[in-house]
Write a protein that holds these residues in place. Sequence first.
Motif, PDB file in Angstrom:
ATOM      1  N   MET A 150      16.180  -9.478  -1.455  1.00  0.00           N
ATOM      2  CA  MET A 150      15.334  -8.404  -1.218  1.00  0.00           C
ATOM      3  C   MET A 150      15.847  -7.027  -1.900  1.00  0.00           C
ATOM      4  O   MET A 150      15.324  -6.646  -2.588  1.00  0.00           O
ATOM      5  N   GLY A 151      17.070  -6.796  -1.834  1.00  0.00           N
ATOM      6  CA  GLY A 151      17.721  -5.658  -2.262  1.00  0.00           C
ATOM      7  C   GLY A 151      16.904  -4.559  -2.523  1.00  0.00           C
ATOM      8  O   GLY A 151      15.721  -4.389  -2.368  1.00  0.00           O
ATOM      9  N   GLY A 152      17.490  -3.365  -2.934  1.00  0.00           N
ATOM     10  CA  GLY A 152      16.799  -2.039  -3.397  1.00  0.00           C
ATOM     11  C   GLY A 152      16.238  -1.571  -2.248  1.00  0.00           C
ATOM     12  O   GLY A 152      16.373  -1.693  -1.139  1.00  0.00           O
ATOM     13  N   GLU A 153      15.104  -0.963  -2.511  1.00  0.00           N
ATOM     14  CA  GLU A 153      14.026  -0.460  -1.423  1.00  0.00           C
ATOM     15  C   GLU A 153      13.683  -1.536  -0.538  1.00  0.00           C
ATOM     16  O   GLU A 153      13.400  -2.828  -0.797  1.00  0.00           O
ATOM     17  N   PRO A 154      13.298  -0.979   0.699  1.00  0.00           N
ATOM     18  CA  PRO A 154      12.488  -2.054   1.691  1.00  0.00           C
ATOM     19  C   PRO A 154      11.279  -2.536   1.188  1.00  0.00           C
ATOM     20  O   PRO A 154      10.584  -1.651   0.287  1.00  0.00           O
ATOM     21  N   PRO A 155      10.756  -3.622   1.379  1.00  0.00           N
ATOM     22  CA  PRO A 155       9.708  -4.027   0.840  1.00  0.00           C
ATOM     23  C   PRO A 155       8.418  -3.129   1.303  1.00  0.00           C
ATOM     24  O   PRO A 155       8.447  -2.502   2.341  1.00  0.00           O
ATOM     25  N   ARG A 156       7.338  -2.980   0.425  1.00  0.00           N
ATOM     26  CA  ARG A 156       6.138  -2.287   0.751  1.00  0.00           C
ATOM     27  C   ARG A 156       5.224  -2.972   1.346  1.00  0.00           C
ATOM     28  O   ARG A 156       5.009  -4.287   0.962  1.00  0.00           O
ATOM     29  N   ARG A 157       4.523  -2.578   2.388  1.00  0.00           N
ATOM     30  CA  ARG A 157       3.662  -3.427   3.049  1.00  0.00           C
ATOM     31  C   ARG A 157       2.390  -2.626   3.671  1.00  0.00           C
ATOM     32  O   ARG A 157       2.610  -1.334   3.555  1.00  0.00           O
ATOM     33  N   SER A 158       1.238  -3.149   3.977  1.00  0.00           N
ATOM     34  CA  SER A 158       0.211  -2.626   4.596  1.00  0.00           C
ATOM     35  C   SER A 158       0.077  -3.177   6.073  1.00  0.00           C
ATOM     36  O   SER A 158       0.069  -4.288   6.153  1.00  0.00           O
ATOM     37  N   VAL A 159       0.032  -2.455   6.932  1.00  0.00           N
ATOM     38  CA  VAL A 159       0.131  -2.523   8.159  1.00  0.00           C
ATOM     39  C   VAL A 159      -1.002  -1.824   9.020  1.00  0.00           C
ATOM     40  O   VAL A 159      -1.908  -1.374   8.271  1.00  0.00           O
ATOM     41  N   GLY A 160      -1.132  -2.046  10.095  1.00  0.00           N
ATOM     42  CA  GLY A 160      -2.102  -1.865  11.015  1.00  0.00           C
ATOM     43  C   GLY A 160      -3.106  -3.067  11.230  1.00  0.00           C
ATOM     44  O   GLY A 160      -2.817  -4.294  11.574  1.00  0.00           O
ATOM     45  N   ARG A 161      -4.437  -2.849  11.397  1.00  0.00           N
ATOM     46  CA  ARG A 161      -5.149  -4.039  11.793  1.00  0.00           C
ATOM     47  C   ARG A 161      -5.557  -4.866  10.446  1.00  0.00           C
ATOM     48  O   ARG A 161      -5.140  -4.458   9.370  1.00  0.00           O
ATOM     49  N   ALA A 162      -6.155  -5.726  10.631  1.00  0.00           N
ATOM     50  CA  ALA A 162      -6.308  -6.878   9.674  1.00  0.00           C
ATOM     51  C   ALA A 162      -7.186  -6.472   8.416  1.00  0.00           C
ATOM     52  O   ALA A 162      -8.000  -5.554   8.622  1.00  0.00           O
ATOM     53  N   GLU A 163      -6.216  -6.633   7.122  1.00  0.00           N
ATOM     54  CA  GLU A 163      -6.821  -5.871   6.049  1.00  0.00           C
ATOM     55  C   GLU A 163      -7.940  -6.881   5.312  1.00  0.00           C
ATOM     56  O   GLU A 163      -7.654  -7.981   5.303  1.00  0.00           O
ATOM     57  N   GLN A 164      -8.476  -5.814   6.229  1.00  0.00           N
ATOM     58  CA  GLN A 164      -9.489  -6.582   6.121  1.00  0.00           C
ATOM     59  C   GLN A 164     -10.776  -6.653   4.885  1.00  0.00           C
ATOM     60  O   GLN A 164     -10.773  -6.029   4.638  1.00  0.00           O
TER      61      GLN A 164
ATOM     62  N   MET B 247       9.328  -8.150   7.779  1.00  0.00           N
ATOM     63  CA  MET B 247       8.251  -7.610   7.912  1.00  0.00           C
ATOM     64  C   MET B 247       7.715  -7.879   9.272  1.00  0.00           C
ATOM     65  O   MET B 247       8.053  -8.931   9.812  1.00  0.00           O
ATOM     66  N   PRO B 248       7.054  -6.978   9.879  1.00  0.00           N
ATOM     67  CA  PRO B 248       6.533  -7.153  11.230  1.00  0.00           C
ATOM     68  C   PRO B 248       5.159  -8.299  11.376  1.00  0.00           C
ATOM     69  O   PRO B 248       4.893  -8.672  10.148  1.00  0.00           O
ATOM     70  N   GLU B 249       4.923  -8.658  12.369  1.00  0.00           N
ATOM     71  CA  GLU B 249       3.857  -9.773  12.350  1.00  0.00           C
ATOM     72  C   GLU B 249       2.657  -9.353  11.944  1.00  0.00           C
ATOM     73  O   GLU B 249       1.809  -9.976  11.310  1.00  0.00           O
ATOM     74  N   ASN B 250       2.348  -7.918  12.236  1.00  0.00           N
ATOM     75  CA  ASN B 250       0.968  -7.620  11.790  1.00  0.00           C
ATOM     76  C   ASN B 250       0.890  -7.036  10.329  1.00  0.00           C
ATOM     77  O   ASN B 250       0.456  -5.996  10.022  1.00  0.00           O
ATOM     78  N   THR B 251       1.639  -7.815   9.418  1.00  0.00           N
ATOM     79  CA  THR B 251       1.769  -7.598   7.818  1.00  0.00           C
ATOM     80  C   THR B 251       1.057  -8.601   7.092  1.00  0.00           C
ATOM     81  O   THR B 251       1.009  -9.888   7.416  1.00  0.00           O
ATOM     82  N   PHE B 252      -0.057  -8.316   6.559  1.00  0.00           N
ATOM     83  CA  PHE B 252      -1.269  -9.056   5.976  1.00  0.00           C
ATOM     84  C   PHE B 252      -1.101  -9.070   4.308  1.00  0.00           C
ATOM     85  O   PHE B 252      -1.918  -9.337   3.649  1.00  0.00           O
ATOM     86  N   GLY B 253       0.243  -8.802   3.753  1.00  0.00           N
ATOM     87  CA  GLY B 253       0.454  -8.721   2.602  1.00  0.00           C
ATOM     88  C   GLY B 253       1.389  -7.741   1.981  1.00  0.00           C
ATOM     89  O   GLY B 253       1.659  -6.742   2.918  1.00  0.00           O
ATOM     90  N   PHE B 254       2.328  -7.860   1.380  1.00  0.00           N
ATOM     91  CA  PHE B 254       3.496  -7.118   1.006  1.00  0.00           C
ATOM     92  C   PHE B 254       4.250  -7.211  -0.240  1.00  0.00           C
ATOM     93  O   PHE B 254       3.840  -8.298  -0.906  1.00  0.00           O
ATOM     94  N   TYR B 255       4.398  -6.171  -1.038  1.00  0.00           N
ATOM     95  CA  TYR B 255       5.116  -5.955  -2.237  1.00  0.00           C
ATOM     96  C   TYR B 255       6.660  -5.690  -1.989  1.00  0.00           C
ATOM     97  O   TYR B 255       7.077  -4.773  -1.286  1.00  0.00           O
ATOM     98  N   ILE B 256       7.506  -6.726  -2.775  1.00  0.00           N
ATOM     99  CA  ILE B 256       8.922  -6.473  -2.935  1.00  0.00           C
ATOM    100  C   ILE B 256       9.371  -5.787  -4.123  1.00  0.00           C
ATOM    101  O   ILE B 256       9.046  -6.594  -5.133  1.00  0.00           O
ATOM    102  N   PRO B 257       9.645  -4.525  -4.189  1.00  0.00           N
ATOM    103  CA  PRO B 257      10.153  -4.175  -5.679  1.00  0.00           C
ATOM    104  C   PRO B 257      11.420  -4.849  -6.054  1.00  0.00           C
ATOM    105  O   PRO B 257      11.999  -5.553  -5.166  1.00  0.00           O
TER     106      PRO B 257
END
Length: 786
Positions: A1-15, A625-635
């Motif tokens: 994974m290295g570098g920056e922490p992964p980018r993610r959309s959190v909160g309710r279902a992306e919906q 990533m936490p459980e409420n992650t519904f997609g993420f980007y790893i730089p």
Amino acid sequence: MGGEPPRRSVGRAEQSSEADPGGPRPPAAVHPVVAVQMAIGNAATARLMRQPAPGGGGRHPLAPPPHPLAEPPGLLTVNEDDRPLVLADTPPPMPADTAAKLLAVRATLSKVPPLAEKDAATLRTAIPGAPILELIERRDNRRGWLENYPSMVTSISPPAGQPDESVAYQLHSLHQTAEAYRAELPEIQARIDAHVQRAGVGGETELATLVGETFPRMFVERAKLIALRQLDDNLRIAEEEGARYGVAANPGGMYGGATFGGTPDYMAGPSDPLDVQSLRDAAWELLALQAKREEAQVKAGRLMRMEDEYDAAQKGDPDPGGRMGLPIAIEAEAAGRARLGLRHPILFQADPAVIANATDEQLTDHVLGKVQSLRRDILATQENIRDGDLEIWNLRGIVDLTRLDLGVADDSPLVGAIDAHIAAAKADDGILSTALTALQITAGVIAAVASGGLALVAGGVALGVGAYQVSEAVEDYMVESAAENVALDPTIADISVNEPAILPIVVGVLGMALDGAAVGKAIIALRAPARALVADGDLGAFSVAAHKALPAAEADRLIERAALLPEVVARGAVGRGAVAGHHWTQEEIQTLFVRAFKRPGPPADNIVVHQSQAAFDQVRISAGMPENTFGFYIPAAADQAAGDALHAMGVLHLPPRATTLTVIHESLHMIGDASGVPALLGRYVDEGLTELLAREAFGPEAGRFIYEGNMAFVKILRDVVGRDALEEAFLHRIWQPLRSALEARLGGSAPVSHMYALLRQVGPDGQNGRLLDEVIGMLHPGSATP
């Protein structure tokens, strides 16, 4: 994974037909609704047929002759053949009230501007938050009852030592009710809190005020806009129709004139002799239909005793009591009024008895007076609406049309908020009567078409193109000929009967400023996705279909409407996995991205759509990533960034199904990262600008309230530097316009660099948010929080 922490959309279902050697055949069976379309669809040709023949005056040789009677005729019918009109595959008849609503949507809402963003935001919050009013009322009622519980017990309790079985039963009942209310209160409060949280507002009072006060005020302003549009349509139709019969504009009197006691707005001018005679013929026919109905009324009351009816029946009278003839005569008169009103809309206002016996000059004068009177009523009504003298709530048809425009379902709690205002509105009978008269033509046109009155003349179509035609003004008002008018299309009829749940999507398409062919194709293409949408709230799949079937801007509007459907809102209200999303392919993501942002999106090799939720979860966990992650980007890590271009862009991870906003948000992260947005402006701005671009391209998503503060700050920044500067930097790595705008604002390069440094210290969720105050103070001196 290295570098920056992964980018993610959190909160309710992306919906066209050839001669039949077998002799004449009965006319082909035609369903009444289809006949309506054929009749009105021939309007343009019929208009040509009634033009004077080449080289001479008078009627075209193929046009139908003028009415031959010099006195009121008997009951006229266009087709004396009583054989029923039936199709092998008969489409279901559309209910008249549904047809009227769809026709009104197509004729009016397609010409009304879209909601302003502020009002759209109110709607986005009010529809899903509407249940809070009922919940608060129920909670407060329960609390009040519990407060009074001790006194109720005391008031019915017997004196000590004097048992009373009846009282004991009442006390037991009160005790059970109290226990039930105590158990219910936490559940009600939890539901209230959930609505507040999903709405992203400060508290239940703020949400209740928005639903109960702000929304109704916005509804009123929207209803006024729709009413003013219909009033303009009524005046335009009346003036175009008046011109057929010799009513011309008076240059010295328009836009005031007789309306205010000055020079008349209209004057006698040249008329079309064919149109004048046609109007007179229509008036004679209406009088004949009226006479036939009056005759039937007399007959219906003639025989009062059963013995008299029996004797008459024995002498061969099939309907001695007139009970059969009267309904038939009433229906024939109504159908004739509808049919002839569509050919001559002025008949919705003018007196047929005056027209039938008038000379050409008298006819013009009569019509002129009606148009002038209508203009006066319309202008007065418009003024009353703007000034508030006419409560728009009293125009029930306008209220219903506004509800359709805003997508407020019949069973939405918002209907209660609307009805509360209607109940409080008091109508001035004079002002209301003027308003209803001012709206009479368009109301008559819509009711005539929606009721299927035209179907009674369907047989006339077989007599020739000129057998029936509609007014050109009516044709224009209905947007186009009914041959292409999707409001009468069998597909829509079938939906209205068999799939009424997807009618809100149909209404949304009909309200777009698209030609009839495009509207029809879109409705056909979206029928199945809309069915799936109301079945499982799958907004992602519907979004893909909408962008394939419609222009981007119209697709976005429809998606925003779809996001507020009760089924979608409900799915967004139940937590993780509620918005199931769409099973995406890399190609679909790339196509959608290019369409929205006019540049290539993430390369296919950099998009991983996991085939199972378990596989996605494994990668998610390993990425921290936490459980409420519904997609993420790893730089890309530092060593990968130095390699080939594809590896340098990082990887986008998606579960088997993801919502549109999740996919676009994470895809934008990949582009923004390549442009250096987080490196220059920091993660807080990066998240805000990413979410803002995604939402403005694809609309909101039920239950998604993330990065609201980030977006608010980005909007402040965008107001200073301009939309183009920010988007050029984010999407195309062109930073100079942004820096130049900031240097002009801040007074040089050094302050800009300092501002960038401050922003980079603010975390994605607002950590070190106090630094934003300093940045805002730099952009707007004196505005920062002390």
